[in-house]
Motif scaffolding. Structure first.
Motif, short mmCIF file in Angstrom:
data_model
loop_
_atom_site.label_atom_id
_atom_site.label_comp_id
_atom_site.label_asym_id
_atom_site.label_seq_id
_atom_site.Cartn_x
_atom_site.Cartn_y
_atom_site.Cartn_z
N ARG A 65 0.81 -1.09 0.09
CA ARG A 65 0.20 -0.14 -0.07
C ARG A 65 0.93 1.43 0.16
O ARG A 65 0.56 2.36 -0.59
CB ARG A 65 -0.86 -0.07 1.30
N ARG A 66 2.03 1.08 0.72
CA ARG A 66 2.94 2.45 0.75
C ARG A 66 3.85 2.39 -0.53
O ARG A 66 4.12 3.73 -0.64
CB ARG A 66 3.67 2.26 2.06
N VAL A 67 4.11 1.32 -1.00
CA VAL A 67 5.29 1.59 -1.99
C VAL A 67 4.69 1.21 -3.42
O VAL A 67 5.17 1.85 -4.29
CB VAL A 67 6.43 0.63 -1.64
N SER A 76 4.70 7.79 -7.60
CA SER A 76 3.99 9.00 -6.93
C SER A 76 4.04 8.65 -5.41
O SER A 76 3.38 9.24 -4.50
CB SER A 76 2.57 9.07 -7.25
N ALA A 77 4.39 7.24 -4.86
CA ALA A 77 4.21 6.85 -3.50
C ALA A 77 4.95 7.77 -2.57
O ALA A 77 4.74 7.77 -1.52
CB ALA A 77 4.60 5.32 -3.50
N ARG A 106 11.77 8.76 -0.06
CA ARG A 106 12.98 8.91 -1.25
C ARG A 106 14.25 9.57 -0.85
O ARG A 106 15.19 9.69 -1.35
CB ARG A 106 12.18 9.44 -2.33
N GLU A 107 13.77 10.51 0.53
CA GLU A 107 14.91 11.19 0.94
C GLU A 107 15.76 10.29 1.83
O GLU A 107 17.02 10.78 2.36
CB GLU A 107 14.25 12.32 1.88
#
Length: 183
Positions: A65-67, A76-77, A106-107
């Motif tokens: 669900r998150r990725v 866009s996750a 992503r950071e």
């Protein structure tokens, strides 16, 4: 002297069933209670392994669900899969090792999985310890008394003692905060 068929018949379990209004004698060739006694530990082990598969699926579902799906992350996750690491869940009153998936933004910041936190802190271990100790089980003997459906850890006497203190302190606090009514 009895023949082979008669000996088998003597050991068979006879059962009556009604089929289309007629009673039929059905022979069950195995003594079911004895078979169950021999198979019970394997069935419990299988149920424990199935439970672990369900817990892994719960974790993987949250990651999905998150990725997004494996090997096809949702751009866009904002999160990415970041491998796995050793962890544990509380299952059957003890800690069971379970490899947990990792997710990072992503950071590069670690993302806590809510389902993983819940599977660790659901209170089952504390309740199991509290019930055992209240029933007279010593903290030294707790590890031997826990079902061995799955290999686990976290049931050393010091851990059991800490879990009992945590569980009983909550009940003591509630008891102390109750109002006393005078007749």
């Amino acid at each position: 002297m009895r023949n082979k068929y008669q000996r088998k018949e003597r050991k068979s379990i006879h059962k009556l069933e009604e089929v289309q209004g007629q009673e039929l004698l059905v022979r069950v060739p195995l003594p079911m209670a004895e078979v169950w006694a021999e198979m019970q530990s394997k069935v419990e082990e299988l149920a424990g392994q199935a439970g672990l598969q369900i817990l892994r699926a719960i974790l993987e579902n949250e990651v999905g669900r998150r990725v997004g799906p494996p090997h096809r992350p949702n751009p866009s996750a904002g999160c990415v899969r970041w491998g796995k690491q050793p962890g544990y869940v509380v299952f059957a009153g003890k800690k069971i090792p379970l490899e947990r998936p990792r997710v990072r933004t992503r950071e590069g910041q670690e993302v806590e999985l809510e389902s993983y936190r819940q599977l660790q802190q659901d209170g089952k271990l504390q309740r199991a310890v509290q019930e055992g100790v209240v029933a007279g089980l010593s903290t030294r003997n707790y590890g031997r008394a826990v079902d061995n459906i799955l290999e686990g850890y976290g049931i050393a006497k010091s851990t059991v003692s800490r879990q009992f203190v945590a569980a009983s302190s909550n009940q003591l606090r509630v008891l102390c905060e109750r109002r006393i009514r005078m007749p």
